[in-house]
Design an enzyme around this catalytic site. Sequence first.
Site, short mmCIF file in Angstrom:
data_model
loop_
_atom_site.label_atom_id
_atom_site.label_comp_id
_atom_site.label_asym_id
_atom_site.label_seq_id
_atom_site.Cartn_x
_atom_site.Cartn_y
_atom_site.Cartn_z
N ALA A 47 3.44 -0.24 -2.16
CA ALA A 47 3.10 -0.74 -3.50
C ALA A 47 4.32 -0.66 -4.41
O ALA A 47 4.59 -1.59 -5.19
CB ALA A 47 1.95 0.06 -4.09
N HIS B 206 0.84 -1.20 0.00
CA HIS B 206 0.00 0.00 0.00
C HIS B 206 0.87 1.24 0.00
O HIS B 206 1.84 1.36 0.76
CB HIS B 206 -0.92 0.03 1.22
CG HIS B 206 -1.80 1.25 1.28
ND1 HIS B 206 -2.79 1.48 0.35
CD2 HIS B 206 -1.80 2.32 2.11
CE1 HIS B 206 -3.38 2.63 0.62
NE2 HIS B 206 -2.79 3.16 1.69
N SER B 207 0.54 2.20 -0.88
CA SER B 207 1.23 3.48 -0.97
C SER B 207 2.71 3.24 -1.28
O SER B 207 3.02 2.60 -2.27
CB SER B 207 1.00 4.28 0.31
OG SER B 207 1.28 5.64 0.13
N MET B 208 3.64 3.72 -0.46
CA MET B 208 5.04 3.42 -0.70
C MET B 208 5.27 1.92 -0.82
O MET B 208 6.09 1.44 -1.61
CB MET B 208 5.92 3.99 0.41
CG MET B 208 7.41 3.73 0.23
SD MET B 208 8.42 4.19 1.67
CE MET B 208 8.12 2.76 2.73
N SER C 198 -1.75 -0.96 -4.07
CA SER C 198 -2.85 -0.17 -3.50
C SER C 198 -2.38 1.24 -3.19
O SER C 198 -1.28 1.44 -2.64
CB SER C 198 -3.35 -0.85 -2.22
OG SER C 198 -4.24 -0.03 -1.50
#
Length: 287
Positions: free
Chosen positions: A107, A103-105, A131
Site C-alpha cells: 500500500a 496491501h500492507s507494505m 489495504s
Amino acid sequence: MTPPAPLLQAPLPPAAARWFRRQHRVDGPRLRLVCFPHAGGSPAAYRTWHRHLPADVEVLAVCYPGRQDRIGDPFPAGAAELADEVAAALGPLRDVPVALFGHSMGALLAYEVAVRLAADPGPPPVRLFVSGSPAPHLVDHSALRSATDEDLLALVDALGSDSTDALRIPALRELLMPGIRADFRLLAHYRPTAHATTPTPTTAGVPVVACTGDDDPVCAVEAARAWSATTVSAFELNVFPGGHFYLEPLEAELLGRVTGHLRSDLRSRTIPQHGATQSTPQPAQTH
C-alpha cells in the site's frame, strides 16, 4: 470455414517485463490494475484476481527484486528508489487508464508510485486502493531496524497469511529470507517522499479507497481512515471482517468492491468530486 486465430497479446516492453507479471491474458484491455505485494510477498498473491474482475481489466502484479525469476537482482536502497523504478517502468503501459492496489507494505509503495505518476505530465492513476496499512504519515516501523531473522519470521507468522506455510520448509525459508529482510529493512526506514511530518494532499485528484480488517493488529480502522489526508478527491473506507490478511478468504468480496469502482471510473473517465463514505465491519457484498 475455420475462424481466424485470435491475435496474441503483445509482450510487455522489456523495461516493464522486468517489473510486472501478467496474471491473465487480456486482449485490448480498457484498464490496467497494478498490484503491489506485501512484505515478503510475490506476484503470486494476485494470481487468481482476474477471475473476479471484468474481462477487459488486465492485472499486472509487481515483482520486487529478489522474487521469482528476479532472485539474483539487487534490492533497492529504499522505498523512494523502488517507487521511482516502478513508476518509470509503467510509462509505456499508460496508454490505457491505470489503477493501483497495494496491501500492507504494498500500500505504501502503491501510494509512492501514485505520487510520482500524479506529478508527471502523463495521466494520473484513476484510483488508488490501499489495504492493510496505516496512512503514510502514521507509519513508524523504526523498531524493525534491530529485528533478527527470528523476530521477522515470528512477525510474518503472527500476521496469518496462507503463504507463510512455505517458510516452515528449511530450504524455502533460506531462499525467501533475503527478500523478507530487504522488505522489512525498507519498512524500517520508510518515510513518505511527498511530505515530512505534516499530512498534506499529495496525490492531487486521485481518488483513494482504503480497506482494512476489523481485527487487523497492524492497521486499526482509524489508521486506515487517515488515508483521507492523502487526497483532495473522493475517499472511501471499507472495513472487512478479519485480520491483516482478511483479503485472502474474502478475495471475491473485496474485488466486488474494486470492480464497482473500476466500472465507474471507466464509465466516467473523470475524477469524482470530494466525498467520503464508510462501511461498518460486516461481510462485503459484491456490486
